[in-house]
Motif scaffolding. Structure first.
Motif, mmCIF file in Angstrom:
data_model
loop_
_atom_site.group_PDB
_atom_site.id
_atom_site.type_symbol
_atom_site.label_atom_id
_atom_site.label_comp_id
_atom_site.label_asym_id
_atom_site.label_seq_id
_atom_site.Cartn_x
_atom_site.Cartn_y
_atom_site.Cartn_z
ATOM 1 N N CYS A 390 0.833 -1.212 0.000
ATOM 2 C CA CYS A 390 0.000 0.000 0.000
ATOM 3 C C CYS A 390 0.867 1.261 0.000
ATOM 4 O O CYS A 390 0.533 2.254 -0.647
ATOM 5 N N ILE A 391 1.978 1.211 0.736
ATOM 6 C CA ILE A 391 2.889 2.357 0.757
ATOM 7 C C ILE A 391 3.515 2.557 -0.628
ATOM 8 O O ILE A 391 3.583 3.679 -1.142
ATOM 9 N N LEU A 392 3.973 1.452 -1.245
ATOM 10 C CA LEU A 392 4.565 1.549 -2.576
ATOM 11 C C LEU A 392 3.525 2.020 -3.596
ATOM 12 O O LEU A 392 3.853 2.788 -4.515
ATOM 13 N N TYR A 393 2.286 1.581 -3.446
ATOM 14 C CA TYR A 393 1.197 2.014 -4.313
ATOM 15 C C TYR A 393 1.036 3.530 -4.214
ATOM 16 O O TYR A 393 0.893 4.236 -5.223
ATOM 17 N N CYS A 394 1.088 4.034 -2.980
ATOM 18 C CA CYS A 394 0.961 5.471 -2.736
ATOM 19 C C CYS A 394 2.138 6.236 -3.361
ATOM 20 O O CYS A 394 1.967 7.325 -3.913
ATOM 21 N N MET A 395 3.336 5.657 -3.274
ATOM 22 C CA MET A 395 4.515 6.297 -3.861
ATOM 23 C C MET A 395 4.473 6.264 -5.388
ATOM 24 O O MET A 395 5.148 7.053 -6.052
ATOM 25 N N THR A 396 3.673 5.358 -5.936
ATOM 26 C CA THR A 396 3.567 5.218 -7.390
ATOM 27 C C THR A 396 2.428 6.055 -7.968
ATOM 28 O O THR A 396 2.599 6.751 -8.984
ATOM 29 N N TYR A 397 1.256 6.001 -7.315
ATOM 30 C CA TYR A 397 0.067 6.644 -7.860
ATOM 31 C C TYR A 397 -0.404 7.870 -7.073
ATOM 32 O O TYR A 397 -1.365 8.526 -7.475
ATOM 33 N N GLY A 398 0.259 8.175 -5.952
ATOM 34 C CA GLY A 398 -0.121 9.357 -5.180
ATOM 35 C C GLY A 398 -1.287 9.148 -4.250
ATOM 36 O O GLY A 398 -1.798 10.105 -3.649
ATOM 37 N N LYS A 399 -1.732 7.907 -4.091
ATOM 38 C CA LYS A 399 -2.832 7.580 -3.180
ATOM 39 C C LYS A 399 -2.760 6.099 -2.853
ATOM 40 O O LYS A 399 -2.085 5.331 -3.535
ATOM 41 N N ILE A 422 -8.622 -4.193 -7.522
ATOM 42 C CA ILE A 422 -7.758 -3.040 -7.266
ATOM 43 C C ILE A 422 -7.259 -2.511 -8.603
ATOM 44 O O ILE A 422 -6.830 -3.268 -9.472
ATOM 45 N N ASP A 423 -7.320 -1.203 -8.766
ATOM 46 C CA ASP A 423 -6.909 -0.575 -10.018
ATOM 47 C C ASP A 423 -5.383 -0.431 -10.057
ATOM 48 O O ASP A 423 -4.776 0.120 -9.126
ATOM 49 N N PHE A 424 -4.776 -0.925 -11.105
ATOM 50 C CA PHE A 424 -3.326 -0.783 -11.297
ATOM 51 C C PHE A 424 -3.062 -0.087 -12.631
ATOM 52 O O PHE A 424 -2.787 -0.745 -13.648
ATOM 53 N N PRO A 425 -3.148 1.252 -12.676
ATOM 54 C CA PRO A 425 -2.850 1.970 -13.924
ATOM 55 C C PRO A 425 -1.453 1.626 -14.434
ATOM 56 O O PRO A 425 -0.551 1.361 -13.651
ATOM 57 N N ASP A 426 -1.297 1.620 -15.735
ATOM 58 C CA ASP A 426 -0.025 1.221 -16.342
ATOM 59 C C ASP A 426 1.083 2.203 -15.966
ATOM 60 O O ASP A 426 0.859 3.409 -15.848
ATOM 61 N N VAL A 427 2.278 1.679 -15.739
ATOM 62 C CA VAL A 427 3.464 2.485 -15.437
ATOM 63 C C VAL A 427 4.612 1.995 -16.322
ATOM 64 O O VAL A 427 4.621 0.835 -16.757
ATOM 65 N N PRO A 428 5.593 2.849 -16.619
ATOM 66 C CA PRO A 428 6.712 2.439 -17.480
ATOM 67 C C PRO A 428 7.517 1.271 -16.918
ATOM 68 O O PRO A 428 8.022 0.445 -17.676
ATOM 69 N N GLU A 429 7.614 1.193 -15.585
ATOM 70 C CA GLU A 429 8.416 0.137 -14.958
ATOM 71 C C GLU A 429 7.543 -1.109 -14.746
ATOM 72 O O GLU A 429 6.773 -1.182 -13.786
ATOM 73 N N LYS A 430 7.687 -2.072 -15.626
ATOM 74 C CA LYS A 430 6.859 -3.279 -15.543
ATOM 75 C C LYS A 430 7.177 -4.110 -14.304
ATOM 76 O O LYS A 430 6.290 -4.757 -13.736
ATOM 77 N N ASP A 431 8.429 -4.099 -13.884
ATOM 78 C CA ASP A 431 8.788 -4.833 -12.665
ATOM 79 C C ASP A 431 8.101 -4.228 -11.447
ATOM 80 O O ASP A 431 7.702 -4.944 -10.523
ATOM 81 N N LEU A 433 5.189 -2.717 -11.473
ATOM 82 C CA LEU A 433 3.791 -3.129 -11.547
ATOM 83 C C LEU A 433 3.620 -4.554 -11.028
ATOM 84 O O LEU A 433 2.653 -4.859 -10.309
ATOM 85 N N ASP A 434 4.563 -5.422 -11.349
ATOM 86 C CA ASP A 434 4.505 -6.809 -10.876
ATOM 87 C C ASP A 434 4.618 -6.874 -9.355
ATOM 88 O O ASP A 434 3.906 -7.648 -8.706
ATOM 89 N N VAL A 435 5.508 -6.052 -8.783
ATOM 90 C CA VAL A 435 5.661 -6.006 -7.322
ATOM 91 C C VAL A 435 4.351 -5.586 -6.662
ATOM 92 O O VAL A 435 3.887 -6.211 -5.697
ATOM 93 N N LEU A 436 3.736 -4.539 -7.177
ATOM 94 C CA LEU A 436 2.487 -4.038 -6.591
ATOM 95 C C LEU A 436 1.397 -5.115 -6.625
ATOM 96 O O LEU A 436 0.704 -5.350 -5.622
ATOM 97 N N LYS A 437 1.263 -5.773 -7.750
ATOM 98 C CA LYS A 437 0.202 -6.782 -7.888
ATOM 99 C C LYS A 437 0.445 -7.988 -6.986
ATOM 100 O O LYS A 437 -0.505 -8.578 -6.460
ATOM 101 N N ARG A 438 1.705 -8.352 -6.779
ATOM 102 C CA ARG A 438 2.007 -9.527 -5.958
ATOM 103 C C ARG A 438 1.952 -9.202 -4.461
ATOM 104 O O ARG A 438 1.777 -10.096 -3.642
ATOM 105 N N CYS A 439 2.131 -7.928 -4.102
ATOM 106 C CA CYS A 439 1.982 -7.523 -2.689
ATOM 107 C C CYS A 439 0.519 -7.433 -2.297
ATOM 108 O O CYS A 439 0.137 -7.795 -1.179
ATOM 109 N N LEU A 440 -0.316 -6.951 -3.224
ATOM 110 C CA LEU A 440 -1.721 -6.678 -2.898
ATOM 111 C C LEU A 440 -2.611 -7.835 -3.342
ATOM 112 O O LEU A 440 -3.621 -7.658 -4.033
#
Length: 526
Positions: A390-399, A422-431, A433-440
């Motif tokens: 959740c913290i990394l999500y906030c650092m990525t998407y601002g919320k 859970i919404d995961f908008p696309d980001v340039p760093e695919k790794d 995005l994978d971290v966020l999805k596997r944490c949440l």
């Protein structure tokens, strides 16, 4: 050459030979494994981890043997991994800084030269400049300290906000150094007989207040004051819990805030701690977006801190940005108030109540009940992974993932409901995005672990080592000593020794230290 110069040269040669002889002893004990593994890894990250582990076996400030091993270990690593190739690695830069700090214990002038090398080759990292500035500040060189930080801005070192915080801290130190202690005499706190002067309040919450304080030597600290007369029994227990955990864990990780001293009475608790710049929550609130490098570095810091507490059987269960503080260039975990110990033979425990911050609380902590039907909260190491996600999500998407849901009941249902995507908008760093999805992942059994996150490609800044790579075990140390021999403008006997040793260094075979010492000694004293 007069007799006095000849005698001095002989003494220098003898000292160098003694250092060669010591190398055999240094590299025949168990600690050799740390250094050999570091060199063979061909990875700055691995090297730094192993050398840091070696340093934690003692205190180089008071143990000359350990200090010597560390300095020689770093020297060997640098010889095997040249600056030109690895200078842009953050871990390599941190090793250069630590090497300079260790050299400062031996010789200030050597340390200055080492800091100069680190700054000239790793100028993009703010922490390199800050470490050098702090070194000069400890020597009383405020003018040079200021100059180093100013040049760091000119070199565009990153992160810039860390440099800005360092300048603010420097201004505080300069102000304190120019202000008579008597000017603060009406506002001071005494801990175990030592007096600390209050500079300003930097935080408060519940029955506690946190002050920025300094001692007679103008060293700055954070001091947490807890008024026990205003705290209930549960709060008092949480503060004592925090002291216990900090006391135990700080020796195992640099990402745990340092607790220097504490005092507990029937009416108050004092905790004297390392002083950070600001907490991660405030830092995030003050910016629209996070630099990818900052995000990656802070993510590694958080993982290392939580990995340490998990290895010691502690689950935090309330991880959030406010519980991490920025100290120099890295994040440190500061709050253990509701952390819990888990026995080695169990994977989770039940708490009597749900305590935590909803935006960072894992689903299992919300929906589980105890066996007797009373509301309870299940906590485990995987729960901390969700919170970190959740913290990394906030650092990525601002919320945070569920921040847009303002109704608390609706938010709770959304967190525990598997059908609520859970919404995961696309980001340039695919790794990333994978971290966020596997944490949440809502099922904790399917959720990624801290160890896996530390090994995830998202954090792999350097290529993996090639199998079968062989390195010359002591070439760096010997070449360094040979350079010193050459500086003596030595006679033919020393030149022959240098020639013999140089051939051994460049032969491509694994060097035997005892053979080197024997060969050099025989040639030197012919």
């Amino acid at each position: 050459m007069d007799e006095e110069e000849s005698t001095e040269r002989q003494m220098q040669i003898a000292m160098l030979c003694q250092r060669l002889a010591k190398m055999k002893k240094l590299y025949t004990d168990d600690d050799t494994d740390y250094i050999n593994k570091a060199i063979s890894s061909n990875s700055p990250d691995t090297c730094r981890t192993l050398l840091t582990s070696l340093e934690r076996k003692g205190n180089p400030q008071t143990d000359p043997g350990l200090l010597s091993k560390l300095i020689d270990g770093y020297t060997r690593v640098f010889s095997s991994m040249p600056l030109g190739k690895y200078g842009q690695s953050e871990s390599y830069a941190k090793m250069l800084v630590r090497f300079a700090e260790l050299k400062a214990i031996q010789d200030v002038n050597d340390a200055q030269a080492s800091f100069d090398i680190a700054r000239s080759h790793c100028k993009d990292f703010a922490f390199v400049h800050i470490a050098y500035a702090q070194f000069e500040l400890l020597q009383g060189n405020i003018k040079k300290c200021t100059s180093i930080l100013q040049k760091a801005f000119e070199m565009n070192a990153k992160p810039r906000r860390v440099l800005e915080a360092a300048v603010r801290n420097l201004n505080t130190v300069i102000f304190l150094s120019q202000t008579p202690t008597s000017a603060f005499s009406n506002e001071s706190i005494t801990i175990k007989g030592k007096q600390f002067f209050i500079f300003k309040m930097i935080g408060r919450g519940g029955s506690s207040k946190v002050y920025q304080v300094f001692d007679q030597k103008k060293h700055v600290y954070a001091l947490k004051y807890v008024n026990l007369e205003e705290a209930d029994a549960q709060a008092v227990e949480s503060y004592k819990n925090e002291i216990e955990h900090l006391n135990h864990l700080q020796q195992y990780s640099d990402q745990i805030i340092k607790l220097y001293d504490y005092e507990i009475t029937s009416s108050y608790i004092y905790m004297l701690m390392e002083c950070g710049h600001l907490d991660l929550n405030t830092w995030l609130r003050n910016r629209k977006s996070v630099n990818p490098l900052d995000r990656k570095c802070y993510w590694r810091n958080m993982l290392e801190a939580v990995h340490t507490i998990h290895k010691h059987g502690i689950v935090h269960s309330d991880l959030k940005p406010a519980n991490f503080v920025i100290v120099d260039a890295s994040l440190k975990l500061i709050d253990f108030g509701i952390a819990n110990r888990i026995q080695p033979d169990v994977t989770s425990i039940m708490k009597d109540s749900q305590v935590g911050t909803l935006n960072y609380m894992p689903p299992e902590a919300i929906k589980d009940t105890s066996s007797n039907g009373k509301p309870g909260s299940k906590i485990s190491a995987k729960g901390d992974v969700w919170s970190l996600g959740c913290i990394l999500y906030c650092m990525t998407y601002g919320k945070t993932p569920f921040q847009n849901i303002t109704n608390q009941i609706s938010k709770i249902h959304a967190i525990i409901d598997p059908s609520h995507e859970i919404d995961f908008p696309d980001v340039p760093e695919k790794d990333l995005l994978d971290v966020l999805k596997r944490c949440l992942v809502r099922n904790p059994r399917e959720r990624i672990s801290i160890s896996e996150l530390l090994d995830h490609p998202y954090l792999q800044l350097q290529p993996q080592p090639e199998p079968g790579t062989d390195y010359k075990a002591c070439a760096g140390d010997l070449k360094r000593i040979l350079n010193e021999l050459a500086a003596l403008q030595s006679p033919n006997s020393i030149a022959r020794a240098a020639s013999n040793l140089a051939r051994m260094c460049n032969s491509g075979r694994k060097l035997d230290v005892s053979e080197c010492v024997k060969t050099s000694s025989q040639t030197l004293w012919k």
